[in-house]
Design a protein around this motif. Structure first.
Motif, PDB file in Angstrom:
ATOM      1  N   LEU A 366       0.857  -1.178   0.000  1.00 42.12           N
ATOM      2  CA  LEU A 366       0.000   0.000   0.000  1.00 42.12           C
ATOM      3  C   LEU A 366       0.895   1.231   0.000  1.00 42.12           C
ATOM      4  O   LEU A 366       1.707   1.411   0.896  1.00 42.12           O
ATOM      5  N   ALA A 367       0.751   2.050  -1.036  1.00 41.58           N
ATOM      6  CA  ALA A 367       1.492   3.301  -1.128  1.00 41.58           C
ATOM      7  C   ALA A 367       0.535   4.448  -0.842  1.00 41.58           C
ATOM      8  O   ALA A 367      -0.446   4.639  -1.562  1.00 41.58           O
ATOM      9  N   VAL A 368       0.820   5.210   0.215  1.00 41.37           N
ATOM     10  CA  VAL A 368       0.002   6.364   0.588  1.00 41.37           C
ATOM     11  C   VAL A 368       0.835   7.609   0.309  1.00 41.37           C
ATOM     12  O   VAL A 368       2.009   7.674   0.682  1.00 41.37           O
ATOM     13  N   SER A 369       0.247   8.593  -0.358  1.00 45.99           N
ATOM     14  CA  SER A 369       1.044   9.735  -0.798  1.00 45.99           C
ATOM     15  C   SER A 369       0.212  11.003  -0.848  1.00 45.99           C
ATOM     16  O   SER A 369      -0.983  10.967  -1.148  1.00 45.99           O
ATOM     17  N   CYS A 370       0.881  12.146  -0.572  1.00 44.58           N
ATOM     18  CA  CYS A 370       0.242  13.456  -0.734  1.00 44.58           C
ATOM     19  C   CYS A 370       0.762  14.174  -1.970  1.00 44.58           C
ATOM     20  O   CYS A 370       0.478  15.356  -2.162  1.00 44.58           O
TER      21      CYS A 370
END
Length: 412
Positions: A366-370
């Motif tokens: 899971l890649a979480v990014s802003c």
């Protein structure tokens, strides 16, 4: 001075400005929408909006009287459905730039006005007059505000009362950074670039302010001056007291949406790695079902995570490690025996760490990014290493701005 001209807006740019192709150059026109006919005054590569002559059916009335003055919002003039599509297009464009033309982007998870629990404002004294608010668009000037429709009611109620105290603590030279966080136990206030408030009369005045405003905690220049109550945020089955002034997901509804996406994709994984874990946004929630290895570069964040875990309810083990993941990423060999991995880096992304993940055999990532741009770069590394993108979901944490959060689910 250049005379006004009439133009038709060709498209929307990545920062929300309308773009006009005029006389061989691009003009960026804030607060306009695609297809609108407008009168503008060219100013270099920008166009100053004078009048909307033919409004778009996507146009909406702004919810704030300071819109187009305060620089905090760029897109209040767009209806929600079209606005959500525009945010989704930012992610699509970033992915397309890395060759991901066929990846399906889920509809944007939209937040609502009145849900922003964390805000960073600026305060300054000009000839004994306090300016307190957000910077104006493309300016160092401060838009003075007493109410922001994006903030939770508890922060809005505090703003005018806080403004009465701030002049006591400001220097004549510097702008002060004022970070407000609404928590379950009250407001956590962190001041930066203010006087030394740690002693003498200034300390007594600071204590008086904390009492008068019923603050949970007051910090100044990185030092906690007074903690009347531990500021607490609920994260799954645990309560976290984040470090003063530290990064916290700005909107609770957005945090809940991202956390649920992560939990759904991690599923029944028994051993999970959480990289750039912060104070435990995902680690504490995943620990209800899985053993978690949580890594973070900041001591204070890990201390907050450890305390929350120790006093949490029915949590499995969390192994915590301080590590600079930019200089010393977790190696593929260290990822053996793990079922899932979550990483949530700063805006710069996690290129070195992604290269190691791409070499690993972890089944679910899971890649979480802003930042859609650095996310697309990191996804390219993972896909080239053998992963497949299952889904990408935009989450609109920063309402009416060009910023967008994403949760990307990959499998091997």
């Amino acid at each position: 001075m250049t005379d006004p001209i009439e133009v038709t807006i060709d498209e929307l740019g990545g920062k929300g400005d309308g773009i006009v192709y005029h006389n061989g150059q691009s003009l960026y026109v804030p607060y306009t929408l695609e297809g609108e006919r407008a009168r503008i005054t060219p100013m270099g590569d920008r166009g100053e909006l004078e009048e909307i002559l033919s409004p778009s059916p996507m146009r909406a009335d702004a919810i704030c009287s300071l819109f187009q003055t305060c620089g905090g919002c760029a897109m209040q003039h767009m209806k929600p459905a079209a606005y959500g599509d525009w945010k989704r297009s930012l992610v699509q464009d970033a992915l397309s730039s890395r060759g991901f033309e066929a990846v399906e982007i889920a509809p944007t998870v939209l937040t609502r006005p009145g849900g922003r629990r964390r805000a960073v404002l600026t305060a300054r004294l000009i000839n004994r007059r306090l300016l307190f608010g957000f910077h104006e668009a493309r300016s160092t000037r401060i838009a003075d505000i007493e109410h922001c429709p994006l903030l939770v009611p508890q922060l809005n109620a505090l703003l005018p009362r806080l403004a009465d105290y701030l002049p006591l603590f400001l220097t004549k030279k510097n702008e002060a950074r004022v970070t407000l966080l609404h928590t379950m136990t009250g407001v956590d206030l962190a001041l930066e670039d203010v006087k030394d408030l740690s002693k003498g009369q200034d300390y007594l005045k600071a204590v008086e302010m904390a009492e008068g405003l019923d603050l949970a905690r007051l910090s100044a220049n990185g030092e906690v001056l007074l903690e009347r109550r531990a500021p607490l945020l609920q994260m799954g089955a645990a309560q976290v007291s984040p470090p003063a002034g530290a990064f916290v997901q700005a909107d609770e509804a957005a945090e809940m949406a991202m956390a649920q996406l992560v939990l759904d994709c991690v599923g029944d994984a028994k051993r999970v790695i959480d990289l750039f874990c912060g104070s435990g946004t995902f680690a504490l929630r995943m620990a209800s079902k899985a053993q978690v290895w949580a890594l973070e570069g900041e001591d204070a964040a890990l201390r907050a995570l450890e305390k929350a875990w120790r006093f949490g309810s029915h949590l499995k083990g969390i192994k915590m490690e301080k590590r600079d993941l930019f200089r010393r990423p977790v190696l593929a060999a260290e990822m053996k025996k793990f079922d899932a991995l979550v990483f949530d880096p700063p805006r710069a992304g996690a290129k070195a760490q992604s290269e190691e993940i791409a070499k690993s055999k972890v089944p679910t990532v899971l890649a979480v990014s802003c930042n859609p741009g650095t996310l697309a770069r990191d996804l390219r590394i993972l896909v080239d290493g053998g992963y497949r993108i299952v889904s990408v979901t935009p989450v609109d944490q920063f309402l009416y701005s060009p910023h967008i959060e994403c949760v990307a689910h990959l499998e091997r």
